[in-house]
Motif scaffolding. Sequence first.
Motif, PDB file in Angstrom:
ATOM      1  N   VAL A 100       0.860  -1.178   0.000  1.00 53.33           N
ATOM      2  CA  VAL A 100       0.000   0.000   0.000  1.00 53.33           C
ATOM      3  C   VAL A 100       0.898   1.230   0.000  1.00 53.33           C
ATOM      4  CG1 VAL A 100      -1.778   1.241   1.270  1.00 53.33           C
ATOM      5  CG2 VAL A 100      -1.723  -1.261   1.316  1.00 53.33           C
ATOM      6  N   TYR A 101       0.797   2.033  -1.079  1.00 55.43           N
ATOM      7  CA  TYR A 101       1.656   3.219  -1.195  1.00 55.43           C
ATOM      8  C   TYR A 101       0.896   4.486  -0.829  1.00 55.43           C
ATOM      9  CZ  TYR A 101       5.132   0.497  -3.756  1.00 55.43           C
ATOM     10  OH  TYR A 101       6.077  -0.417  -4.102  1.00 55.43           O
ATOM     11  N   GLY A 102       1.592   5.382  -0.220  1.00 51.17           N
ATOM     12  CA  GLY A 102       1.033   6.694   0.080  1.00 51.17           C
ATOM     13  C   GLY A 102       2.162   7.518   0.669  1.00 51.17           C
ATOM     14  N   ALA A 103       2.255   8.786   0.318  1.00 52.24           N
ATOM     15  CA  ALA A 103       3.386   9.569   0.829  1.00 52.24           C
ATOM     16  C   ALA A 103       3.326   9.598   2.346  1.00 52.24           C
ATOM     17  CB  ALA A 103       3.323  10.985   0.256  1.00 52.24           C
ATOM     18  N   ILE A 105       3.591   0.464   2.865  1.00 54.34           N
ATOM     19  CA  ILE A 105       3.397  -0.578   3.884  1.00 54.34           C
ATOM     20  C   ILE A 105       3.228  -1.894   3.130  1.00 54.34           C
ATOM     21  CG2 ILE A 105       1.864  -1.421   5.709  1.00 54.34           C
ATOM     22  CD1 ILE A 105       1.154   1.536   6.215  1.00 54.34           C
ATOM     23  N   ALA A 106       4.078  -2.848   3.431  1.00 53.28           N
ATOM     24  CA  ALA A 106       4.033  -4.124   2.711  1.00 53.28           C
ATOM     25  C   ALA A 106       3.551  -5.207   3.666  1.00 53.28           C
ATOM     26  CB  ALA A 106       5.424  -4.468   2.185  1.00 53.28           C
ATOM     27  N   MET A 107       2.639  -6.013   3.187  1.00 50.90           N
ATOM     28  CA  MET A 107       2.101  -7.069   4.042  1.00 50.90           C
ATOM     29  C   MET A 107       2.117  -8.409   3.335  1.00 50.90           C
ATOM     30  SD  MET A 107      -1.011  -4.816   5.355  1.00 50.90           S
ATOM     31  CE  MET A 107      -0.960  -4.091   3.755  1.00 50.90           C
ATOM     32  N   LEU A 108       2.413  -9.420   4.116  1.00 51.20           N
ATOM     33  CA  LEU A 108       2.468 -10.765   3.565  1.00 51.20           C
ATOM     34  C   LEU A 108       1.163 -11.486   3.883  1.00 51.20           C
ATOM     35  CD1 LEU A 108       4.597 -12.680   2.250  1.00 51.20           C
ATOM     36  CD2 LEU A 108       5.019 -13.544   4.552  1.00 51.20           C
ATOM     37  N   VAL A 109       0.519 -12.002   2.848  1.00 48.08           N
ATOM     38  CA  VAL A 109      -0.760 -12.710   3.037  1.00 48.08           C
ATOM     39  C   VAL A 109      -0.741 -14.010   2.217  1.00 48.08           C
ATOM     40  CG1 VAL A 109      -2.073 -10.574   3.410  1.00 48.08           C
ATOM     41  CG2 VAL A 109      -1.895 -11.501   1.092  1.00 48.08           C
ATOM     42  N   ASP A 110      -1.722 -14.858   2.464  1.00 46.36           N
ATOM     43  CA  ASP A 110      -1.880 -16.052   1.630  1.00 46.36           C
ATOM     44  C   ASP A 110      -2.241 -15.645   0.210  1.00 46.36           C
ATOM     45  OD1 ASP A 110      -1.643 -18.322   3.182  1.00 46.36           O
ATOM     46  OD2 ASP A 110      -3.647 -18.033   4.049  1.00 46.36           O
ATOM     47  N   LYS A 111      -1.671 -16.339  -0.762  1.00 49.42           N
ATOM     48  CA  LYS A 111      -2.007 -16.028  -2.152  1.00 49.42           C
ATOM     49  C   LYS A 111      -3.503 -16.176  -2.421  1.00 49.42           C
ATOM     50  CE  LYS A 111      -0.329 -17.847  -6.498  1.00 49.42           C
ATOM     51  NZ  LYS A 111       0.823 -18.611  -7.017  1.00 49.42           N
ATOM     52  N   ALA A 140       3.807   5.415   6.483  1.00 50.31           N
ATOM     53  CA  ALA A 140       3.968   4.831   7.811  1.00 50.31           C
ATOM     54  C   ALA A 140       3.706   5.838   8.912  1.00 50.31           C
ATOM     55  CB  ALA A 140       5.370   4.264   7.940  1.00 50.31           C
ATOM     56  N   HIS A 141       3.723   7.134   8.562  1.00 45.22           N
ATOM     57  CA  HIS A 141       3.563   8.151   9.602  1.00 45.22           C
ATOM     58  C   HIS A 141       2.146   8.680   9.687  1.00 45.22           C
ATOM     59  CE1 HIS A 141       7.814   8.062  10.228  1.00 45.22           C
ATOM     60  NE2 HIS A 141       7.974   8.151   8.922  1.00 45.22           N
ATOM     61  N   LYS A 142       1.320   8.289   8.722  1.00 51.32           N
ATOM     62  CA  LYS A 142      -0.045   8.822   8.763  1.00 51.32           C
ATOM     63  C   LYS A 142      -0.759   8.219   9.964  1.00 51.32           C
ATOM     64  CE  LYS A 142      -0.870  10.159   4.080  1.00 51.32           C
ATOM     65  NZ  LYS A 142      -1.054   9.584   2.759  1.00 51.32           N
ATOM     66  N   PHE A 143      -1.442   9.070  10.665  1.00 48.95           N
ATOM     67  CA  PHE A 143      -2.108   8.631  11.875  1.00 48.95           C
ATOM     68  C   PHE A 143      -3.129   7.555  11.577  1.00 48.95           C
ATOM     69  CE2 PHE A 143      -2.821  10.930  16.060  1.00 48.95           C
ATOM     70  CZ  PHE A 143      -1.523  10.627  16.437  1.00 48.95           C
ATOM     71  N   GLY A 144      -3.055   6.435  12.245  1.00 48.28           N
ATOM     72  CA  GLY A 144      -4.115   5.447  12.143  1.00 48.28           C
ATOM     73  C   GLY A 144      -4.125   4.611  10.883  1.00 48.28           C
ATOM     74  N   ILE A 145      -3.134   4.817  10.004  1.00 49.21           N
ATOM     75  CA  ILE A 145      -3.212   4.084   8.734  1.00 49.21           C
ATOM     76  C   ILE A 145      -3.056   2.573   8.946  1.00 49.21           C
ATOM     77  CG2 ILE A 145      -0.774   4.493   8.118  1.00 49.21           C
ATOM     78  CD1 ILE A 145      -1.807   4.517   5.169  1.00 49.21           C
ATOM     79  N   LEU A 146      -2.143   2.204   9.841  1.00 46.89           N
ATOM     80  CA  LEU A 146      -1.957   0.763  10.081  1.00 46.89           C
ATOM     81  C   LEU A 146      -3.228   0.152  10.647  1.00 46.89           C
ATOM     82  CD1 LEU A 146       1.592   0.107  11.535  1.00 46.89           C
ATOM     83  CD2 LEU A 146       0.545  -0.896   9.505  1.00 46.89           C
ATOM     84  N   SER A 147      -3.881   0.902  11.528  1.00 50.06           N
ATOM     85  CA  SER A 147      -5.075   0.320  12.125  1.00 50.06           C
ATOM     86  C   SER A 147      -6.198   0.253  11.095  1.00 50.06           C
ATOM     87  CB  SER A 147      -5.481   1.051  13.396  1.00 50.06           C
ATOM     88  OG  SER A 147      -6.215   2.181  13.078  1.00 50.06           O
ATOM     89  N   SER A 155       3.058 -11.054   8.055  1.00 50.67           N
ATOM     90  CA  SER A 155       4.206 -10.232   8.366  1.00 50.67           C
ATOM     91  C   SER A 155       3.949  -8.855   7.787  1.00 50.67           C
ATOM     92  CB  SER A 155       5.451 -10.859   7.730  1.00 50.67           C
ATOM     93  OG  SER A 155       6.595 -10.189   8.191  1.00 50.67           O
ATOM     94  N   ILE A 156       4.648  -7.874   8.321  1.00 52.62           N
ATOM     95  CA  ILE A 156       4.404  -6.519   7.851  1.00 52.62           C
ATOM     96  C   ILE A 156       5.718  -5.742   7.898  1.00 52.62           C
ATOM     97  CG2 ILE A 156       3.715  -5.709  10.159  1.00 52.62           C
ATOM     98  CD1 ILE A 156       1.438  -4.195   8.664  1.00 52.62           C
ATOM     99  N   ALA A 157       5.940  -4.896   6.891  1.00 54.28           N
ATOM    100  CA  ALA A 157       7.131  -4.045   6.914  1.00 54.28           C
ATOM    101  C   ALA A 157       6.702  -2.662   6.455  1.00 54.28           C
ATOM    102  CB  ALA A 157       8.204  -4.603   5.990  1.00 54.28           C
ATOM    103  N   THR A 158       7.236  -1.628   7.092  1.00 51.39           N
ATOM    104  CA  THR A 158       6.805  -0.286   6.691  1.00 51.39           C
ATOM    105  C   THR A 158       8.016   0.554   6.291  1.00 51.39           C
ATOM    106  OG1 THR A 158       7.000   0.621   8.905  1.00 51.39           O
ATOM    107  CG2 THR A 158       4.884  -0.318   8.319  1.00 51.39           C
ATOM    108  N   SER A 159       7.772   1.497   5.381  1.00 49.92           N
ATOM    109  CA  SER A 159       8.800   2.473   5.043  1.00 49.92           C
ATOM    110  C   SER A 159       8.110   3.824   4.969  1.00 49.92           C
ATOM    111  CB  SER A 159       9.439   2.141   3.696  1.00 49.92           C
ATOM    112  OG  SER A 159       8.556   2.515   2.658  1.00 49.92           O
TER     113      SER A 159
END
Length: 458
Positions: free
Chosen positions: A320-323, A356-362, A326-333, A348-352
């Motif tokens: 999920v891309y957005g400028a 925000i990158a997330m690992l899910v079942d195909k 990772a700092h936008k309030f509440g985006i992860l939730s 799993s989840i990784a943010t920059s």
Amino acid sequence: MKVMKFGGSSLTDANSMLGVGEIIASDQEPKVIVVSAVQGVTDSIVSFVSKTRKDEEVETFVSQLKERHMAILGGVVNALDVKQRAIDLLLERLAKLEKVLYGISYLEELTPRSLDLVQSFGERLSVILVAAMLQDMGLNATPIDADDLGIVAVGPYGNAVADLQETRRNIAPKLIAMLSRQEVPVITGFFGRTKEGHVAVFGRNGSDYSASVIANAIGAQVLEIWKDVDGFMSVDPKFVPEAVTIENLSYDEAAELSYFGAKVLHPRTVEPAREKNITIKVKNVFKPEKEGTTIRPSGVERAGTIKSISYMKDMAVIKVYGAGAAHKFGILSSISQKLSDAGINIYSIATSQTCIAMLVDKKSLERAEKALEELETGIVDRIESIDDIALLCVVGEGLGYRKGIAARVFTAVSKEGVSVGMISAGASMVAYHFTVDAKDLQKTIRAVHDEFFGGKHE
Ligand code: ASP
Ligand code: MG
């Protein structure tokens, strides 16, 4: 007191079931037995109800199940009275299953709730066989359905968890009274009953978890999980034939391996046992003389070397891309709420700063994309996904504290020319996991295993 659980692979036919009988009879301790369905039965029920069926098909299906179970019964029980009682019970259960199947086919509707109910019949049939066999061997065994006993399930159909406290309150007095009378309860694994009174299953292969829940409830010292493998291995022998059996694991190690792909235990099995410091033993029903793997609270090697590598295929990464994402309030939730509403598990989840990158079942990727498209514009610029991802998990107590382990893992991987996608380290101090392209899975596993088990460095 102990709980012994036997899986479907040890309940394929009369012969393998007799092997189970010998293991149980040669053990002198008071024990509770938990069993899965006869091999392949749950699968056959699930696939049968996946289509609309005619009356004749229902009849044929039920009579095939009847024949399969009768044939096993005939091979494991001699005494006529024991056999007759078991036949009566089988017929009663099969008649009920037939009604449920007619119900589903007439309504032309398979709700998650009715799928759970119908799936539970595999275990309702197998406990009758195992208990009758034990009776024939002179034990005072009783078949018990988990919902009648009082195992309480909460959460979604198809993947419920047990309410440990309620379950303990319901089942401990009954089981302890039975054990004190030298009775052997033989309980259905896989499911419980919700507070509303409906059957809910604990996910496929959930009988391991049921056994752990029961061990927790009665305060057993040992939980034995009998499988058709020697225990946890250093890696899947399908990929690396030199794989070795691991003798000891900590709860954390076993939990990480089970969650991230090792098929030995249902992913949630460790939790109820851990709560009561119960030792878990994984043993091979076809080679009972082997020690297998012991999972216990202490006395485990913590040197920070890698003990095992597990993997999961058929994964996908959704980005999920957005400028300033990772700092936008509440985006992860908001993201995780959307995904959890859609019943999707994030592995799993990784943010920059931007993504925000997330690992899910195909298999849940499409639903995940849909769910995330509902996020308000302004939060998200774009969503990208990559399928054909595999996850590797390397596990070893203490590896998070020891220098140089990550360097060895990733050097071994890069020497194969494989590039690594997402990495998670530091969340668990006993595991790292990382993703690679599915096509690179095999050589990555091989490289990491060679690095730590190949005798070159250790
Ligand atoms: N019979 C169920 C299944 O096949 C549960 C189990 O085997 O543990 O998923
Ligand atoms: Mg099974």
